[in-house]
Structure formats: structure tokens, C-alpha cells
Write an enzyme that holds these catalytic residues in place. Structure first.
Site, PDB file in Angstrom:
ATOM      1  N   TYR A  57      27.088  45.222  46.744  1.00 21.37           N
ATOM      2  CA  TYR A  57      28.441  45.427  46.216  1.00 21.37           C
ATOM      3  C   TYR A  57      28.677  46.931  46.077  1.00 21.37           C
ATOM      4  CZ  TYR A  57      28.115  40.462  44.823  1.00 21.37           C
ATOM      5  OH  TYR A  57      27.941  39.100  44.815  1.00 21.37           O
ATOM      6  N   GLY A 209      38.278  30.622  42.850  1.00 18.51           N
ATOM      7  CA  GLY A 209      38.740  30.693  44.238  1.00 18.51           C
ATOM      8  C   GLY A 209      39.204  32.085  44.608  1.00 18.51           C
ATOM      9  N   ARG A 210      38.410  33.089  44.168  1.00 21.28           N
ATOM     10  CA  ARG A 210      38.726  34.507  44.420  1.00 21.28           C
ATOM     11  C   ARG A 210      40.109  34.853  43.866  1.00 21.28           C
ATOM     12  NH1 ARG A 210      34.716  36.423  47.903  1.00 21.28           N
ATOM     13  NH2 ARG A 210      33.503  34.776  48.859  1.00 21.28           N
ATOM     14  N   GLY A 211      40.466  34.182  42.788  1.00 23.62           N
ATOM     15  CA  GLY A 211      41.726  34.455  42.105  1.00 23.62           C
ATOM     16  C   GLY A 211      42.835  33.482  42.467  1.00 23.62           C
ATOM     17  N   PHE A 212      42.683  32.804  43.625  1.00 20.97           N
ATOM     18  CA  PHE A 212      43.781  31.963  44.122  1.00 20.97           C
ATOM     19  C   PHE A 212      44.102  30.814  43.167  1.00 20.97           C
ATOM     20  CE2 PHE A 212      46.016  28.949  46.773  1.00 20.97           C
ATOM     21  CZ  PHE A 212      46.826  29.772  47.536  1.00 20.97           C
TER      22      PHE A 212
HETATM   23  N1  LIG Z   1      26.413  34.960  46.018  1.00 16.70           N
HETATM   24  C1  LIG Z   1      27.455  35.293  46.740  1.00 16.70           C
HETATM   25  O1  LIG Z   1      27.436  35.287  47.964  1.00 16.70           O
HETATM   26  C2  LIG Z   1      28.727  35.713  46.036  1.00 16.70           C
HETATM   27  C3  LIG Z   1      29.937  35.796  46.749  1.00 16.70           C
HETATM   28  C4  LIG Z   1      31.089  36.168  46.049  1.00 16.70           C
HETATM   29  C5  LIG Z   1      31.025  36.429  44.687  1.00 16.70           C
HETATM   30  N2  LIG Z   1      29.821  36.361  44.024  1.00 16.70           N
HETATM   31  C6  LIG Z   1      29.719  36.652  42.574  1.00 16.70           C
HETATM   32  O2  LIG Z   1      30.592  35.789  41.877  1.00 16.70           O
HETATM   33  C7  LIG Z   1      31.452  36.552  41.043  1.00 16.70           C
HETATM   34  C8  LIG Z   1      32.798  35.853  40.879  1.00 16.70           C
HETATM   35  O3  LIG Z   1      33.390  35.562  42.108  1.00 16.70           O
HETATM   36  P1  LIG Z   1      34.673  36.311  42.652  1.00 16.70           P
HETATM   37  O4  LIG Z   1      34.880  37.561  41.889  1.00 16.70           O
HETATM   38  O5  LIG Z   1      34.481  36.375  44.127  1.00 16.70           O
HETATM   39  O6  LIG Z   1      35.853  35.291  42.459  1.00 16.70           O
HETATM   40  P2  LIG Z   1      36.574  34.577  41.217  1.00 16.70           P
HETATM   41  O7  LIG Z   1      35.784  34.765  39.993  1.00 16.70           O
HETATM   42  O8  LIG Z   1      36.864  33.220  41.703  1.00 16.70           O
HETATM   43  O9  LIG Z   1      37.955  35.369  41.165  1.00 16.70           O
HETATM   44  C9  LIG Z   1      38.032  36.743  40.897  1.00 16.70           C
HETATM   45  C10 LIG Z   1      39.491  37.132  41.053  1.00 16.70           C
HETATM   46  O10 LIG Z   1      40.267  36.403  40.093  1.00 16.70           O
HETATM   47  C11 LIG Z   1      41.001  37.305  39.287  1.00 16.70           C
HETATM   48  N3  LIG Z   1      40.963  36.749  37.913  1.00 16.70           N
HETATM   49  C12 LIG Z   1      39.897  36.628  37.094  1.00 16.70           C
HETATM   50  N4  LIG Z   1      40.231  36.048  35.942  1.00 16.70           N
HETATM   51  C13 LIG Z   1      41.569  35.801  36.023  1.00 16.70           C
HETATM   52  C14 LIG Z   1      42.510  35.227  35.136  1.00 16.70           C
HETATM   53  N5  LIG Z   1      42.121  34.755  33.955  1.00 16.70           N
HETATM   54  N6  LIG Z   1      43.806  35.146  35.538  1.00 16.70           N
HETATM   55  C15 LIG Z   1      44.205  35.615  36.753  1.00 16.70           C
HETATM   56  N7  LIG Z   1      43.345  36.159  37.637  1.00 16.70           N
HETATM   57  C16 LIG Z   1      42.048  36.256  37.276  1.00 16.70           C
HETATM   58  C17 LIG Z   1      40.304  38.633  39.400  1.00 16.70           C
HETATM   59  O11 LIG Z   1      41.260  39.638  39.189  1.00 16.70           O
HETATM   60  P3  LIG Z   1      40.899  41.117  38.660  1.00 16.70           P
HETATM   61  O12 LIG Z   1      39.754  41.572  39.525  1.00 16.70           O
HETATM   62  O13 LIG Z   1      42.143  41.874  38.854  1.00 16.70           O
HETATM   63  O14 LIG Z   1      40.500  41.015  37.248  1.00 16.70           O
HETATM   64  C18 LIG Z   1      39.779  38.597  40.819  1.00 16.70           C
HETATM   65  O15 LIG Z   1      40.777  38.970  41.735  1.00 16.70           O
HETATM   66  C19 LIG Z   1      31.532  37.907  41.747  1.00 16.70           C
HETATM   67  O16 LIG Z   1      31.949  38.929  40.848  1.00 16.70           O
HETATM   68  C20 LIG Z   1      30.114  38.075  42.222  1.00 16.70           C
HETATM   69  O17 LIG Z   1      29.306  38.570  41.181  1.00 16.70           O
HETATM   70  C21 LIG Z   1      28.681  35.991  44.683  1.00 16.70           C
END
Ligand SMILES: NC(=O)c1ccc[n+]([C@@H]2O[C@H](COP(=O)([O-])OP(=O)(O)OC[C@H]3O[C@@H](n4cnc5c(N)ncnc54)[C@H](OP(=O)(O)O)[C@@H]3O)[C@@H](O)[C@H]2O)c1
Length: 331
Positions: A57, A209-212
């Protein structure tokens, strides 16, 4: 803060973790490191212990950021990081996977340094290397445990078969894979069942869902030019519209509970089993508080059935990753 156990007889962590990836990579809209550090401190102040990062990252800058944030607060943290995906500094789209034992040892040393810690609580292989038998990679990871550099081992996006082979070498504390309303493969491919059979905890990444799934993303045009989601199949054209229609349907159920769609999505993941720990990512204290509050939502069986009817396992339009990312998954 509610807690959960990662794996059979494994460590206790906060029932929800904090994904730190977006603070340094992939999702654009980044604020200052000081703001990100304030989010991490706020999380720890609420009793959230599980912080998730990875060497790729940034690359590397996210571990450095997390290391600075937890300096002086090591005892408050259950620190998880990952190795194995190598980025080409000249082209962010080009990646390699490395699971060779000598690379495992070197990657761990580098992560320890960037994180400024003596021990990593949970060390994951980020992607399974098809060129290296899993026994060899996990054998090298087990040596890190013997050396006191790592406490627990994990795999990310590994198949049930790979997980079984890995567990024969050394106990695996957690499998981290994408799992959410629109990413149900752990159910359909049998990896979640294998975790349960083997006593391995399950860490759900991208649970929003990556924010979706929060319903706040209305068009990809709002994303920064370097935002990964501009290239993610589920966010493209017709797929985007079809997926948004699904989110709008769950929005009505969220309203019945007086919660946001994102909180409903997290409550759904949390309700899938006590062995599951979601790690939503955010750069904002307000979102973090909202996500933590999802721990107090209890969906009725009827409402879970309503949600499942809207989001059956194959509901999402588009694959989770572009073709190259899909081919890096171990299936
Ligand atoms: N092992 C793997 O291959 C892998 C792959 C992907 C991710 N990960 C890990 O999993 C973690 C979480 O996954 P992710 O960050 O990909 O996706 P996520 O948690 O599904 O979504 C993150 C997104 O949602 C937004 N968000 C968060 N809380 C919110 C809320 N309450 N209301 C509106 N929007 C909100 C964030 O916005 P803001 O950023 O603007 O706050 C960001 O754009 C990552 O940080 C990483 O550590 C691991």
C-alpha cells in the site's frame, strides 16, 4: 468495544477493524498524514485494536504511516500486515507475486522496520504465489514465528485447498478475503466453510464494497484521476447502474432501522458469523464512528432474508477486479 476471536483459540481482537489502505493508496481524495493518524488514534481511543495494512500500500508508505501512528501505543494495537505483491514503481498496473522463502524473510524485516515494531501480530501472505508450493511459503512464515518476529499467520484470497495445505504446516489464524453483500465467493467457493472446519478466523476486506454499498457513490466522475475504482469492472457504465439499483433497494431496509446503507452492509457481514471480523477502510473520523456503531445493529432473520433476496450471491454486475487482478486470485 465488542470483541471477537480470530480462529479457534486464537487472539481476541475488536469485532471490527480499521483498514488503513485508503489512507495511502488506491482511492484518491487523500488528506494529510496528520488527518490519517488522527483517525487511527481515534480508532484506538474507541477500543478498536485491529489495524490492517500491507507493504504494497503506497507502496510502503502506508506501513510507515501506521508505524508513526502507533508509536507509543503498541499495546493498544493488534497489528496486521501483508507481503507478497510487488509493484512496479514505473507502472502501478504491473504487479508480481513473490512467495519464495528468501523473499518472505526479507519482506518481514522491511515491514518491521517501516512499522517500527519488534513483532507483527498477524502476518499474511497477500496473494498465493502459483510458482512456489504453499508449504514452502508457510514454512518460511513459520520460521518468523519461531524467531519472534511474527505472532500469527494468515493468508489472503487463498482457496480452501491451499488453506488446508497451509494448516498442515503451521496453524493459520485468519484468512482475509473480500466479503460483502456484493462479494459472496467465500460462501460459494467453500473457503468460509473450510475456515470453519479448520478453525481459521475470517477477516472480511472491502466489506463496504469499496464504498459502493454505502450508497454515497453516485458516479465515477467524482473519483480522482488516480482512483482505482475508475478501472474496477463493477463501477463501469451499465454495471454501475445495475449495482446502484441493488443498493437503493437495501437503502429502504436501512431506513427501517434508522441506519445508513453502509451500516446495514456491515451489520450483514457481522451477522454472518461470530468468526468473521470486517475491516472497513476510511480516512474520516465521522465514517469510522458510523462503522463502529454498526456493531450495535441486529438484523432480524426476516430482514436478513429480505437482504439476501436483493443480493443473492451472483447479484453484482461485473467482476471484483479487472482481468489481471482476477487471475492473481487463488481458486
Ligand atoms: N487482502 C486484500 O487483498 C485487500 C484488498 C483490498 C482491501 N484490503 C484491506 O481491507 C480494507 C478495507 O477495504 P477497502 O478500503 O478496500 O473497502 P471498504 O472498506 O469496503 O470501503 C472503503 C471506502 O468506503 C468509504 N467509506 C468508509 N466508511 C464509510 C461510511 N461510513 N460512509 C460512506 N463511505 C464510507 C471510504 O471512504 P474514505 O476513504 O473517504 O473514508 C472508502 O472509499 C483496506 O483498507 C485494506 O486494509 C485488503
Amino acid at each position: 468495544m465488542k470483541t471477537r476471536t480470530l480462529g479457534l483459540g486464537g487472539p481476541t481482537v475488536s469485532a471490527i477493524g480499521l483498514g488503513c489502505m485508503g489512507m495511502s493508496a488506491f482511492y484518491g481524495g487523500r488528506g494529510s498524514d496528520a488527518e490519517s493518524i488522527a483517525v487511527i488514534h481515534h480508532a484506538l481511543d474507541q477500543g478498536l485494536t485491529l489495524l490492517d495494512t500491507a507493504d504494497m500500500y503506497g507502496p510502503h508508505t502506508n506501513e510507515d504511516l501506521v508505524g508513526r501512528a502507533i508509536d507509543g501505543r503498541r499495546d493498544d494495537v493488534f497489528l496486521a500486515t501483508k507481503f507478497g505483491i510487488k509493484l512496479d514503481p514505473n507502472d502501478p498496473q504491473v504487479r508480481g507475486i513473490d512467495g519464495r522463502p528468501e523473499y518472505v524473510a526479507a519482506a518481514c524485516e522491511a515491514s518491521l522496520k517501516r512499522l517500527r515494531v519488534e513483532t507483527i501480530d498477524l502476518y499474511y501472505q497477500h496473494r498465493v504465489d502459483p510458482q512456489v508450493p504453499i508449504e514452502d511459503t508457510v514454512g518460511a512464515m513459520a520460521r518468523l514465528v519461531e524467531q519472534g518476529k511474527v505472532r500469527h499467520l494468515g493468508l489472503s484470497e487463498a482457496s480452501a485447498d491451499t488453506l488446508r495445505r497451509a494448516c498442515a504446516v503451521h496453524p493459520i489464524t485468519a484468512l482475509q478475503s473480500e466479503y460483502s453483500l456484493w462479494s459472496r465467493e467465500p460462501e460459494t467457493t467453500g473457503t468460509l466453510a473450510a475456515c470453519r472446519e479448520l478453525g481459521v478466523g475470517f477477516v472480511a476486506y472491502s466489506p463496504l464494497g469499496r464504498g459502493f454499498l454505502t450508497g454515497t457513490i453516485r458516479t465515477v466522475e467524482d473519483f480522482d484521476a488516480d482512483d482505482y475504482r475508475r478501472h474496477a469492472p463493477r463501477f463501469q457504465g451499465e454495471n454501475f447502474d445495475r449495482n446502484l439499483a441493488l443498493v437503493e433497494q437495501v437503502q429502504a431496509i436501512a431506513q427501517d432501522y434508522g441506519v445508513t446503507p453502509g451500516q446495514l452492509a456491515l451489520a450483514w457481514v457481522l451477522g454472518q458469523g461470530e468468526d468473521i471480523v470486517p475491516i472497513p477502510g476510511t480516512k474520516r473520523i465521522g465514517y469510522l464512528d458510523e462503522n463502529i456503531a454498526a456493531l450495535d445493529i441486529h438484523l432480524t432473520e426476516d430482514d436478513r432474508a429480505r437482504i439476501d433476496a436483493i443480493f443473492p450471491p451472483d447479484a453484482a454486475a461485473g467482476t471484483r477486479y479487472p482481468a489481471a487482478g482476477m487471475s492473481a486470485l487463488n481458486r
